[in-house]
Design a protein around this motif. Structure first.
Motif, PDB file in Angstrom:
ATOM      1  N   ALA A  24       0.863  -1.239   0.114  1.00 35.33           N
ATOM      2  CA  ALA A  24      -0.170  -0.077  -0.047  1.00 35.33           C
ATOM      3  C   ALA A  24       1.019   1.410  -0.058  1.00 35.33           C
ATOM      4  O   ALA A  24       0.409   2.400  -0.407  1.00 35.33           O
ATOM      5  N   TYR A  25       2.048   1.058   0.492  1.00 33.86           N
ATOM      6  CA  TYR A  25       3.284   2.231   0.496  1.00 33.86           C
ATOM      7  C   TYR A  25       4.247   1.545   0.390  1.00 33.86           C
ATOM      8  O   TYR A  25       4.617   0.374   0.742  1.00 33.86           O
ATOM      9  N   THR A  26       5.465   2.344   0.262  1.00 36.12           N
ATOM     10  CA  THR A  26       6.907   1.785   0.316  1.00 36.12           C
ATOM     11  C   THR A  26       7.183   1.224   1.352  1.00 36.12           C
ATOM     12  O   THR A  26       7.164   1.967   2.393  1.00 36.12           O
ATOM     13  N   MET A  34       8.994  -3.369  11.030  1.00 30.54           N
ATOM     14  CA  MET A  34       8.407  -3.705   9.694  1.00 30.54           C
ATOM     15  C   MET A  34       7.148  -2.907   9.399  1.00 30.54           C
ATOM     16  O   MET A  34       6.361  -3.306  10.143  1.00 30.54           O
ATOM     17  N   ASP A  35       7.208  -2.094   8.718  1.00 32.99           N
ATOM     18  CA  ASP A  35       6.029  -0.985   8.540  1.00 32.99           C
ATOM     19  C   ASP A  35       5.708  -1.462   7.048  1.00 32.99           C
ATOM     20  O   ASP A  35       6.148  -0.967   6.193  1.00 32.99           O
ATOM     21  N   VAL A  36       4.611  -2.486   7.093  1.00 32.58           N
ATOM     22  CA  VAL A  36       4.658  -3.010   5.842  1.00 32.58           C
ATOM     23  C   VAL A  36       3.072  -3.395   5.648  1.00 32.58           C
ATOM     24  O   VAL A  36       2.657  -4.188   6.472  1.00 32.58           O
ATOM     25  N   SER A  49      -3.995  -0.717   3.791  1.00 38.09           N
ATOM     26  CA  SER A  49      -3.854  -0.978   5.197  1.00 38.09           C
ATOM     27  C   SER A  49      -2.665  -0.493   5.530  1.00 38.09           C
ATOM     28  O   SER A  49      -1.627  -0.164   4.595  1.00 38.09           O
ATOM     29  N   ASP A  50      -2.157  -0.395   6.915  1.00 41.90           N
ATOM     30  CA  ASP A  50      -0.900   0.243   7.357  1.00 41.90           C
ATOM     31  C   ASP A  50      -0.474  -0.457   8.550  1.00 41.90           C
ATOM     32  O   ASP A  50      -0.954  -0.079   9.783  1.00 41.90           O
ATOM     33  N   LEU A  51       0.352  -1.468   8.647  1.00 46.27           N
ATOM     34  CA  LEU A  51       0.723  -2.040   9.975  1.00 46.27           C
ATOM     35  C   LEU A  51       2.319  -1.898  10.208  1.00 46.27           C
ATOM     36  O   LEU A  51       2.959  -1.879   9.285  1.00 46.27           O
ATOM     37  N   SER A 109      -1.446   9.004  15.145  1.00 50.19           N
ATOM     38  CA  SER A 109      -2.721   8.651  14.344  1.00 50.19           C
ATOM     39  C   SER A 109      -2.958   9.515  13.131  1.00 50.19           C
ATOM     40  O   SER A 109      -2.827  10.577  13.117  1.00 50.19           O
ATOM     41  N   HIS A 110      -3.305   8.608  11.980  1.00 49.47           N
ATOM     42  CA  HIS A 110      -3.606   9.453  10.688  1.00 49.47           C
ATOM     43  C   HIS A 110      -4.939   8.710  10.206  1.00 49.47           C
ATOM     44  O   HIS A 110      -5.062   7.466  10.367  1.00 49.47           O
ATOM     45  N   HIS A 111      -5.847   9.403   9.437  1.00 51.59           N
ATOM     46  CA  HIS A 111      -7.050   8.673   8.722  1.00 51.59           C
ATOM     47  C   HIS A 111      -6.498   8.052   7.777  1.00 51.59           C
ATOM     48  O   HIS A 111      -5.360   8.029   7.156  1.00 51.59           O
ATOM     49  N   THR A 154      -3.065   6.250   1.922  1.00 48.07           N
ATOM     50  CA  THR A 154      -2.598   5.467   3.366  1.00 48.07           C
ATOM     51  C   THR A 154      -2.640   6.863   4.279  1.00 48.07           C
ATOM     52  O   THR A 154      -3.246   6.635   5.406  1.00 48.07           O
ATOM     53  N   HIS A 155      -2.327   7.761   3.861  1.00 43.46           N
ATOM     54  CA  HIS A 155      -2.382   9.087   4.910  1.00 43.46           C
ATOM     55  C   HIS A 155      -3.618   9.730   4.244  1.00 43.46           C
ATOM     56  O   HIS A 155      -3.613  10.497   3.399  1.00 43.46           O
ATOM     57  N   ASP A 156      -4.893   9.291   4.546  1.00 41.30           N
ATOM     58  CA  ASP A 156      -6.112   9.637   3.753  1.00 41.30           C
ATOM     59  C   ASP A 156      -6.492  11.058   4.253  1.00 41.30           C
ATOM     60  O   ASP A 156      -6.074  11.481   5.151  1.00 41.30           O
ATOM     61  N   VAL A 185      -2.913   3.586  14.713  1.00 45.44           N
ATOM     62  CA  VAL A 185      -2.577   3.883  15.841  1.00 45.44           C
ATOM     63  C   VAL A 185      -1.125   3.452  16.049  1.00 45.44           C
ATOM     64  O   VAL A 185      -0.923   2.146  15.901  1.00 45.44           O
ATOM     65  N   GLU A 186      -0.345   4.385  16.425  1.00 41.58           N
ATOM     66  CA  GLU A 186       1.150   3.803  15.751  1.00 41.58           C
ATOM     67  C   GLU A 186       2.175   4.344  16.745  1.00 41.58           C
ATOM     68  O   GLU A 186       3.063   5.176  16.057  1.00 41.58           O
ATOM     69  N   PRO A 187       2.066   4.377  18.093  1.00 40.43           N
ATOM     70  CA  PRO A 187       3.115   4.803  18.652  1.00 40.43           C
ATOM     71  C   PRO A 187       4.280   4.134  18.636  1.00 40.43           C
ATOM     72  O   PRO A 187       4.603   3.071  18.079  1.00 40.43           O
ATOM     73  N   ILE A 220       4.692   0.055  16.719  1.00 38.76           N
ATOM     74  CA  ILE A 220       3.602  -0.676  16.714  1.00 38.76           C
ATOM     75  C   ILE A 220       2.348  -0.007  16.378  1.00 38.76           C
ATOM     76  O   ILE A 220       1.990   0.957  16.527  1.00 38.76           O
ATOM     77  N   GLU A 221       1.659  -0.479  15.062  1.00 37.50           N
ATOM     78  CA  GLU A 221       0.858   0.233  14.205  1.00 37.50           C
ATOM     79  C   GLU A 221      -0.614  -0.780  13.929  1.00 37.50           C
ATOM     80  O   GLU A 221      -0.317  -1.739  13.280  1.00 37.50           O
ATOM     81  N   ASP A 222      -1.744  -0.450  14.144  1.00 38.77           N
ATOM     82  CA  ASP A 222      -2.788  -1.131  13.943  1.00 38.77           C
ATOM     83  C   ASP A 222      -3.807  -0.225  13.114  1.00 38.77           C
ATOM     84  O   ASP A 222      -3.575   0.969  13.295  1.00 38.77           O
TER      85      ASP A 222
HETATM   86  N1  GLY Z   1       3.407   3.519   6.908  1.00 43.77           N
HETATM   87  C1  GLY Z   1       3.154   4.946   6.720  1.00 43.77           C
HETATM   88  C2  GLY Z   1       2.687   5.533   8.057  1.00 43.77           C
HETATM   89  O1  GLY Z   1       2.497   4.357   8.957  1.00 43.77           O
HETATM   90  O2  GLY Z   1       2.016   6.481   8.163  1.00 43.77           O
END
Ligand code: GLY
Ligand code: MN
Ligand code: MN
Length: 412
Positions: free
Chosen positions: A213-215, A244-246, A255-257, A340-342, A347-349, A365-367, A380-382
Protein backbone atom coordinates in the motif's frame (compact mmCIF):
# COMPACT_ATOMS: atom_id res chain seq x y z
CA UNK A 1 -23.76 16.93 -4.87
CA UNK A 2 -25.84 17.71 -1.79
CA UNK A 3 -22.91 19.82 -0.51
CA UNK A 4 -22.64 21.96 -3.68
CA UNK A 5 -23.88 25.55 -4.19
CA UNK A 6 -26.77 26.26 -6.58
CA UNK A 7 -25.88 26.38 -10.30
CA UNK A 8 -22.46 24.90 -9.76
CA UNK A 9 -20.49 22.29 -11.62
CA UNK A 10 -17.67 20.11 -10.28
CA UNK A 11 -14.97 18.54 -12.43
CA UNK A 12 -12.65 15.68 -11.38
CA UNK A 13 -9.64 14.62 -13.43
CA UNK A 14 -7.61 11.41 -13.45
CA UNK A 15 -3.95 11.22 -12.60
CA UNK A 16 -1.36 11.38 -15.32
CA UNK A 17 0.65 8.29 -16.11
CA UNK A 18 4.01 9.43 -14.79
CA UNK A 19 7.10 9.04 -16.96
CA UNK A 20 10.35 7.35 -15.91
CA UNK A 21 12.51 8.05 -18.99
CA UNK A 22 12.82 6.99 -22.65
CA UNK A 23 9.45 5.28 -23.25
CA UNK A 24 8.91 3.83 -19.79
CA UNK A 25 6.29 4.91 -17.28
CA UNK A 26 5.29 4.22 -13.70
CA UNK A 27 2.26 1.91 -13.34
CA UNK A 28 -0.96 3.95 -13.45
CA UNK A 29 -2.52 4.87 -10.11
CA UNK A 30 -5.90 6.52 -10.33
CA UNK A 31 -6.54 9.78 -8.49
CA UNK A 32 -8.43 8.73 -5.38
CA UNK A 33 -11.16 11.37 -5.71
CA UNK A 34 -12.46 10.44 -9.16
CA UNK A 35 -12.13 6.79 -8.15
CA UNK A 36 -14.10 7.39 -4.94
CA UNK A 37 -16.84 9.27 -6.79
CA UNK A 38 -17.16 7.08 -9.89
CA UNK A 39 -15.17 3.86 -9.64
CA UNK A 40 -13.48 4.77 -12.96
CA UNK A 41 -9.99 3.29 -12.57
CA UNK A 42 -8.72 4.32 -16.00
CA UNK A 43 -6.35 7.06 -17.17
CA UNK A 44 -7.77 10.20 -18.81
CA UNK A 45 -11.28 9.70 -17.41
CA UNK A 46 -13.07 12.90 -16.31
CA UNK A 47 -16.12 13.17 -14.08
CA UNK A 48 -18.58 16.09 -14.14
CA UNK A 49 -21.19 16.62 -11.43
CA UNK A 50 -23.80 19.30 -12.18
CA UNK A 51 -26.80 18.81 -9.87
CA UNK A 52 -28.81 21.73 -11.30
CA UNK A 53 -28.31 20.90 -14.99
CA UNK A 54 -31.53 21.64 -16.88
CA UNK A 55 -31.18 18.38 -18.77
CA UNK A 56 -31.51 15.57 -16.20
CA UNK A 57 -29.06 13.47 -18.22
CA UNK A 58 -26.32 16.03 -17.68
CA UNK A 59 -26.32 15.91 -13.89
CA UNK A 60 -23.64 13.21 -13.82
CA UNK A 61 -21.35 12.68 -16.79
CA UNK A 62 -18.33 10.42 -17.11
CA UNK A 63 -15.87 10.92 -19.96
CA UNK A 64 -13.65 7.99 -20.91
CA UNK A 65 -10.90 7.50 -23.44
CA UNK A 66 -12.24 6.24 -26.76
CA UNK A 67 -11.00 2.72 -27.24
CA UNK A 68 -10.22 0.95 -30.52
CA UNK A 69 -8.74 -2.26 -31.86
CA UNK A 70 -5.18 -0.92 -31.83
CA UNK A 71 -5.46 0.02 -28.14
CA UNK A 72 -7.08 -3.36 -27.41
CA UNK A 73 -4.10 -5.18 -28.95
CA UNK A 74 -1.36 -3.15 -27.25
CA UNK A 75 -2.86 -2.17 -23.90
CA UNK A 76 -5.82 -4.49 -23.51
CA UNK A 77 -9.47 -3.81 -23.13
CA UNK A 78 -10.48 -0.34 -21.91
CA UNK A 79 -13.84 0.86 -20.63
CA UNK A 80 -16.53 0.84 -23.29
CA UNK A 81 -19.48 3.17 -22.73
CA UNK A 82 -21.51 0.21 -21.42
CA UNK A 83 -18.76 -0.90 -19.05
CA UNK A 84 -18.24 2.66 -17.85
CA UNK A 85 -21.92 2.78 -16.89
CA UNK A 86 -21.60 -0.57 -15.18
CA UNK A 87 -18.67 0.41 -12.97
CA UNK A 88 -19.91 3.92 -12.19
CA UNK A 89 -23.71 3.76 -12.24
CA UNK A 90 -23.54 6.88 -14.43
CA UNK A 91 -25.84 6.73 -17.46
CA UNK A 92 -24.32 9.54 -19.52
CA UNK A 93 -20.94 8.49 -20.86
CA UNK A 94 -19.03 10.45 -23.52
CA UNK A 95 -15.65 9.97 -25.11
CA UNK A 96 -13.09 12.28 -23.60
CA UNK A 97 -12.53 13.88 -27.03
CA UNK A 98 -15.96 15.55 -26.57
CA UNK A 99 -15.08 17.05 -23.20
CA UNK A 100 -14.35 20.64 -24.29
CA UNK A 101 -17.55 20.90 -26.31
CA UNK A 102 -19.76 19.45 -23.59
CA UNK A 103 -18.11 21.55 -20.88
CA UNK A 104 -18.71 24.74 -22.86
CA UNK A 105 -22.40 23.95 -23.15
CA UNK A 106 -22.73 23.19 -19.42
CA UNK A 107 -20.74 26.27 -18.42
CA UNK A 108 -23.36 28.51 -20.07
CA UNK A 109 -25.80 27.20 -17.43
CA UNK A 110 -23.41 27.29 -14.48
CA UNK A 111 -22.25 30.18 -12.28
CA UNK A 112 -19.63 28.38 -10.19
CA UNK A 113 -17.00 25.74 -10.94
CA UNK A 114 -15.64 23.47 -8.19
CA UNK A 115 -11.95 22.75 -8.67
CA UNK A 116 -10.35 19.74 -7.04
CA UNK A 117 -7.23 21.25 -5.49
CA UNK A 118 -5.15 19.20 -3.05
CA UNK A 119 -5.46 20.51 0.51
CA UNK A 120 -4.20 17.42 2.32
CA UNK A 121 -2.31 18.55 5.43
CA UNK A 122 0.83 16.75 4.30
CA UNK A 123 0.68 17.39 0.56
CA UNK A 124 4.00 18.29 -1.05
CA UNK A 125 3.40 17.77 -4.75
CA UNK A 126 6.02 19.32 -7.04
CA UNK A 127 4.73 18.18 -10.41
CA UNK A 128 1.88 19.82 -12.30
CA UNK A 129 -1.02 17.38 -12.21
CA UNK A 130 -3.74 16.91 -14.80
CA UNK A 131 -6.03 18.66 -12.36
CA UNK A 132 -3.64 21.65 -12.17
CA UNK A 133 -3.53 21.93 -15.95
CA UNK A 134 -7.31 21.79 -16.17
CA UNK A 135 -7.69 24.53 -13.55
CA UNK A 136 -5.29 26.87 -15.36
CA UNK A 137 -7.01 26.32 -18.69
CA UNK A 138 -10.50 26.65 -17.24
CA UNK A 139 -9.70 29.92 -15.45
CA UNK A 140 -8.38 31.33 -18.69
CA UNK A 141 -11.28 30.18 -20.84
CA UNK A 142 -14.07 30.98 -18.38
CA UNK A 143 -12.92 34.12 -16.53
CA UNK A 144 -16.47 35.26 -15.64
CA UNK A 145 -17.33 32.18 -13.53
CA UNK A 146 -16.89 31.88 -9.76
CA UNK A 147 -14.50 29.26 -8.34
CA UNK A 148 -15.08 26.97 -5.40
CA UNK A 149 -13.16 24.12 -3.74
CA UNK A 150 -14.18 20.45 -3.83
CA UNK A 151 -11.52 19.44 -1.37
CA UNK A 152 -13.29 20.36 1.90
CA UNK A 153 -16.33 18.34 0.79
CA UNK A 154 -14.20 15.35 -0.13
CA UNK A 155 -12.23 15.57 3.12
CA UNK A 156 -15.50 15.42 4.98
CA UNK A 157 -17.20 12.61 3.09
CA UNK A 158 -14.13 10.47 2.40
CA UNK A 159 -13.16 10.71 6.07
CA UNK A 160 -16.25 8.81 7.18
CA UNK A 161 -16.22 5.36 5.62
CA UNK A 162 -19.16 3.48 4.07
CA UNK A 163 -19.70 -0.16 5.13
CA UNK A 164 -18.45 -1.30 1.69
CA UNK A 165 -15.22 0.61 2.22
CA UNK A 166 -14.68 -0.85 5.67
CA UNK A 167 -15.19 -4.33 4.20
CA UNK A 168 -12.47 -3.67 1.59
CA UNK A 169 -10.13 -2.30 4.26
CA UNK A 170 -10.76 -5.41 6.37
CA UNK A 171 -9.77 -7.48 3.34
CA UNK A 172 -6.57 -5.45 2.93
CA UNK A 173 -5.79 -6.01 6.63
CA UNK A 174 -6.49 -9.74 6.29
CA UNK A 175 -4.03 -10.03 3.40
CA UNK A 176 -1.49 -8.09 5.46
CA UNK A 177 -2.06 -10.59 8.27
CA UNK A 178 -1.23 -13.49 5.94
CA UNK A 179 1.98 -11.75 4.93
CA UNK A 180 3.00 -11.08 8.52
CA UNK A 181 2.26 -14.62 9.70
CA UNK A 182 4.39 -15.96 6.85
CA UNK A 183 7.27 -13.85 8.14
CA UNK A 184 7.12 -15.17 11.66
CA UNK A 185 8.36 -18.57 10.55
CA UNK A 186 10.67 -17.10 7.88
CA UNK A 187 12.75 -14.62 9.87
CA UNK A 188 16.04 -16.12 11.10
CA UNK A 189 19.43 -14.64 11.99
CA UNK A 190 21.32 -13.38 8.92
CA UNK A 191 18.24 -13.04 6.73
CA UNK A 192 18.40 -9.89 4.56
CA UNK A 193 15.79 -7.17 4.81
CA UNK A 194 14.95 -7.47 1.09
CA UNK A 195 14.31 -11.20 1.50
CA UNK A 196 11.60 -10.29 3.99
CA UNK A 197 10.21 -7.78 1.47
CA UNK A 198 10.10 -10.48 -1.21
CA UNK A 199 8.20 -12.91 1.06
CA UNK A 200 5.59 -10.26 1.76
CA UNK A 201 5.15 -9.23 -1.85
CA UNK A 202 4.68 -12.87 -2.82
CA UNK A 203 1.99 -13.37 -0.20
CA UNK A 204 0.22 -10.09 -1.02
CA UNK A 205 0.10 -10.59 -4.78
CA UNK A 206 -1.06 -14.20 -4.59
CA UNK A 207 -3.98 -12.93 -2.53
CA UNK A 208 -5.02 -10.51 -5.29
CA UNK A 209 -3.48 -7.37 -3.82
CA UNK A 210 -1.57 -5.18 -6.30
CA UNK A 211 1.18 -5.13 -3.70
CA UNK A 212 2.38 -2.84 -0.94
CA UNK A 213 0.00 0.00 0.00
CA UNK A 214 3.08 2.24 0.46
CA UNK A 215 6.83 1.81 0.19
CA UNK A 216 7.71 -0.86 2.77
CA UNK A 217 10.03 -0.10 5.67
CA UNK A 218 11.99 -3.16 6.82
CA UNK A 219 14.50 -1.83 9.25
CA UNK A 220 16.71 -4.03 11.40
CA UNK A 221 18.82 -2.83 14.31
CA UNK A 222 19.87 0.81 14.09
CA UNK A 223 17.96 1.32 10.81
CA UNK A 224 14.70 1.40 12.76
CA UNK A 225 15.68 4.85 14.00
CA UNK A 226 15.54 6.21 10.46
CA UNK A 227 11.81 6.82 10.27
CA UNK A 228 11.56 6.65 6.49
CA UNK A 229 14.17 3.92 5.94
CA UNK A 230 13.21 2.22 2.67
CA UNK A 231 16.53 0.82 1.40
CA UNK A 232 15.78 -2.58 2.98
CA UNK A 233 19.24 -3.81 1.99
CA UNK A 234 20.90 -4.84 5.28
CA UNK A 235 21.40 -8.19 6.97
CA UNK A 236 19.42 -8.87 10.14
CA UNK A 237 21.69 -9.80 13.00
CA UNK A 238 21.03 -11.96 16.05
CA UNK A 239 20.17 -9.81 19.02
CA UNK A 240 18.65 -7.03 16.89
CA UNK A 241 15.01 -6.15 16.41
CA UNK A 242 13.39 -5.65 13.01
CA UNK A 243 10.82 -2.90 12.63
CA UNK A 244 8.52 -3.69 9.70
CA UNK A 245 6.07 -1.03 8.52
CA UNK A 246 4.57 -3.12 5.72
CA UNK A 247 1.03 -3.61 4.48
CA UNK A 248 -1.05 -4.61 1.49
CA UNK A 249 -3.46 -2.61 -0.62
CA UNK A 250 -6.69 -4.17 -1.80
CA UNK A 251 -9.01 -2.72 -4.45
CA UNK A 252 -7.14 0.59 -4.04
CA UNK A 253 -7.73 0.67 -0.26
CA UNK A 254 -4.73 0.78 2.06
CA UNK A 255 -3.90 -1.02 5.21
CA UNK A 256 -0.98 0.21 7.35
CA UNK A 257 0.70 -2.20 9.75
CA UNK A 258 3.83 -1.99 11.86
CA UNK A 259 5.24 -4.84 13.91
CA UNK A 260 8.64 -5.08 15.54
CA UNK A 261 10.08 -8.54 16.17
CA UNK A 262 13.37 -9.99 17.40
CA UNK A 263 15.63 -11.50 14.69
CA UNK A 264 16.42 -14.45 16.97
CA UNK A 265 12.78 -15.09 17.86
CA UNK A 266 13.26 -13.98 21.46
CA UNK A 267 13.22 -10.45 22.91
CA UNK A 268 15.94 -9.50 25.40
CA UNK A 269 14.72 -8.21 28.76
CA UNK A 270 15.35 -4.61 27.75
CA UNK A 271 13.74 -5.01 24.32
CA UNK A 272 10.71 -6.56 25.95
CA UNK A 273 10.40 -3.71 28.44
CA UNK A 274 10.47 -1.09 25.67
CA UNK A 275 8.09 -3.16 23.55
CA UNK A 276 5.60 -3.48 26.40
CA UNK A 277 5.77 0.28 26.95
CA UNK A 278 4.93 0.99 23.30
CA UNK A 279 2.13 -1.57 23.40
CA UNK A 280 0.68 0.04 26.52
CA UNK A 281 0.66 3.47 24.86
CA UNK A 282 -0.96 1.94 21.79
CA UNK A 283 -3.72 0.32 23.84
CA UNK A 284 -4.46 3.47 25.82
CA UNK A 285 -4.39 5.65 22.71
CA UNK A 286 -6.79 3.31 20.92
CA UNK A 287 -9.37 3.69 23.68
CA UNK A 288 -9.29 7.48 23.21
CA UNK A 289 -10.51 7.17 19.60
CA UNK A 290 -14.22 7.74 20.20
CA UNK A 291 -16.77 10.14 18.67
CA UNK A 292 -16.09 13.67 19.87
CA UNK A 293 -12.32 13.34 20.30
CA UNK A 294 -10.31 16.21 18.78
CA UNK A 295 -7.21 14.98 16.97
CA UNK A 296 -4.80 17.60 18.39
CA UNK A 297 -6.07 17.10 21.98
CA UNK A 298 -5.75 13.35 21.54
CA UNK A 299 -2.09 13.75 20.60
CA UNK A 300 -1.52 15.74 23.80
CA UNK A 301 -3.12 12.99 25.89
CA UNK A 302 -1.10 10.28 24.16
CA UNK A 303 2.00 12.36 24.88
CA UNK A 304 1.22 12.19 28.59
CA UNK A 305 0.93 8.39 28.53
CA UNK A 306 4.16 8.16 26.55
CA UNK A 307 5.93 10.48 29.01
CA UNK A 308 4.97 8.22 31.88
CA UNK A 309 6.27 5.14 30.04
CA UNK A 310 9.56 6.87 29.20
CA UNK A 311 10.00 7.75 32.87
CA UNK A 312 9.42 4.09 33.75
CA UNK A 313 12.07 3.00 31.24
CA UNK A 314 14.58 5.48 32.66
CA UNK A 315 14.83 7.30 29.33
CA UNK A 316 13.48 10.51 30.88
CA UNK A 317 13.79 11.75 34.45
CA UNK A 318 11.74 14.17 36.52
CA UNK A 319 14.06 17.08 35.66
CA UNK A 320 13.50 16.50 31.93
CA UNK A 321 9.76 16.91 32.50
CA UNK A 322 10.09 19.93 34.80
CA UNK A 323 12.29 21.72 32.28
CA UNK A 324 10.33 20.76 29.20
CA UNK A 325 9.23 23.32 26.65
CA UNK A 326 5.45 22.90 26.23
CA UNK A 327 5.87 23.35 22.48
CA UNK A 328 8.46 20.60 22.34
CA UNK A 329 7.68 18.13 25.13
CA UNK A 330 10.50 15.92 26.40
CA UNK A 331 8.90 12.71 25.11
CA UNK A 332 9.46 13.90 21.51
CA UNK A 333 13.13 12.99 21.87
CA UNK A 334 12.09 9.33 21.68
CA UNK A 335 8.70 9.55 19.89
CA UNK A 336 8.89 12.19 17.20
CA UNK A 337 6.00 11.36 14.87
CA UNK A 338 2.21 11.50 15.16
CA UNK A 339 0.14 8.72 16.73
CA UNK A 340 -2.72 8.53 14.26
CA UNK A 341 -3.76 9.46 10.74
CA UNK A 342 -6.90 8.78 8.73
CA UNK A 343 -6.52 5.78 6.44
CA UNK A 344 -8.59 4.71 3.42
CA UNK A 345 -8.01 5.07 -0.30
CA UNK A 346 -4.87 7.01 0.59
CA UNK A 347 -2.64 5.60 3.30
CA UNK A 348 -2.49 9.07 4.83
CA UNK A 349 -6.12 9.62 3.93
CA UNK A 350 -8.38 12.61 3.73
CA UNK A 351 -10.53 13.35 6.75
CA UNK A 352 -11.51 16.20 9.02
CA UNK A 353 -8.86 16.77 11.72
CA UNK A 354 -9.97 19.96 13.47
CA UNK A 355 -13.56 18.93 14.18
CA UNK A 356 -14.67 16.13 16.53
CA UNK A 357 -14.10 12.53 15.41
CA UNK A 358 -17.12 10.63 14.12
CA UNK A 359 -18.18 6.98 13.98
CA UNK A 360 -16.83 5.08 10.95
CA UNK A 361 -13.73 7.18 10.64
CA UNK A 362 -10.76 4.82 10.29
CA UNK A 363 -7.47 5.73 11.96
CA UNK A 364 -4.08 4.17 12.47
CA UNK A 365 -2.67 3.97 16.01
CA UNK A 366 1.11 3.90 15.84
CA UNK A 367 3.21 4.96 18.80
CA UNK A 368 6.92 4.22 18.81
CA UNK A 369 10.03 4.57 20.93
CA UNK A 370 13.33 5.12 19.12
CA UNK A 371 16.62 4.78 20.99
CA UNK A 372 19.59 5.19 18.61
CA UNK A 373 22.05 4.76 21.52
CA UNK A 374 20.63 1.28 22.08
CA UNK A 375 20.48 0.48 18.33
CA UNK A 376 16.75 -0.06 18.73
CA UNK A 377 13.51 1.38 17.40
CA UNK A 378 10.09 -0.03 18.18
CA UNK A 379 6.80 0.94 16.57
CA UNK A 380 3.49 -0.91 16.71
CA UNK A 381 0.66 0.08 14.36
CA UNK A 382 -2.91 -1.12 13.86
CA UNK A 383 -5.91 0.28 11.97
CA UNK A 384 -9.16 0.89 13.87
CA UNK A 385 -12.72 1.97 13.08
CA UNK A 386 -14.41 4.45 15.42
CA UNK A 387 -17.72 3.10 16.78
CA UNK A 388 -20.88 4.99 17.82
CA UNK A 389 -20.15 3.93 21.40
CA UNK A 390 -17.32 2.20 23.16
CA UNK A 391 -13.83 1.32 22.03
CA UNK A 392 -12.96 1.29 18.33
CA UNK A 393 -13.05 -1.90 16.27
CA UNK A 394 -9.55 -3.14 15.44
CA UNK A 395 -9.32 -4.28 11.80
CA UNK A 396 -5.99 -5.91 12.76
CA UNK A 397 -7.20 -7.69 15.89
CA UNK A 398 -5.99 -11.07 14.56
CA UNK A 399 -2.46 -9.96 13.75
CA UNK A 400 -0.07 -11.23 16.46
CA UNK A 401 1.07 -8.43 18.73
CA UNK A 402 1.75 -9.73 22.26
CA UNK A 403 5.34 -10.67 23.12
CA UNK A 404 4.49 -14.29 24.00
CA UNK A 405 2.47 -14.78 20.84
CA UNK A 406 5.24 -13.46 18.60
CA UNK A 407 7.97 -15.46 20.36
CA UNK A 408 5.89 -18.60 20.24
CA UNK A 409 5.13 -18.30 16.52
CA UNK A 410 8.74 -17.41 15.67
CA UNK A 411 10.16 -20.39 17.53
CA UNK A 412 7.80 -23.00 16.11
N1 GLY B 1 3.51 3.61 6.72
C1 GLY B 1 3.25 4.99 6.80
C2 GLY B 1 2.73 5.37 8.10
O1 GLY B 1 2.74 4.58 9.03
O2 GLY B 1 2.21 6.42 8.28
MN1 MN C 1 2.82 2.53 8.80
MN1 MN D 1 0.64 4.94 9.54
Amino acid sequence: MAHMKPKSIAVFNSNDIYPVSADSTMPFEQHRDIFYLSGADQEESILILFPDALDQNQREILFVRETNEHIAIWEGEKLTKEKATKVSGIKTIYWVSDFEKVLFDLMTEADTVYFNTNEHYRQAVETQTREDRFILKCKKEYPAHNWAKSNPILQEIRGVKEPEEIALMQKACDITEKGFRRLLSFIKPDVWEYEIEAELLHEFVRNRSKGFAYTPIIASGYNANVLHYIENNQQCKTGDLILMDVAAEYANYSSDLTRTVPVSGKFTKRQKAVYEAVLKVKKEATNMLVPGTIWAEYHKEVGKVMTSELLGLGLLDKADIQNEDKNKPAYKKYFMHGTSHHIGLDTHDYGALKTPMKANMVFTVEPGIYIPDEKMGIRIEDNVVIQETGAPFNLMQNIPIEVDEIEDLMQR
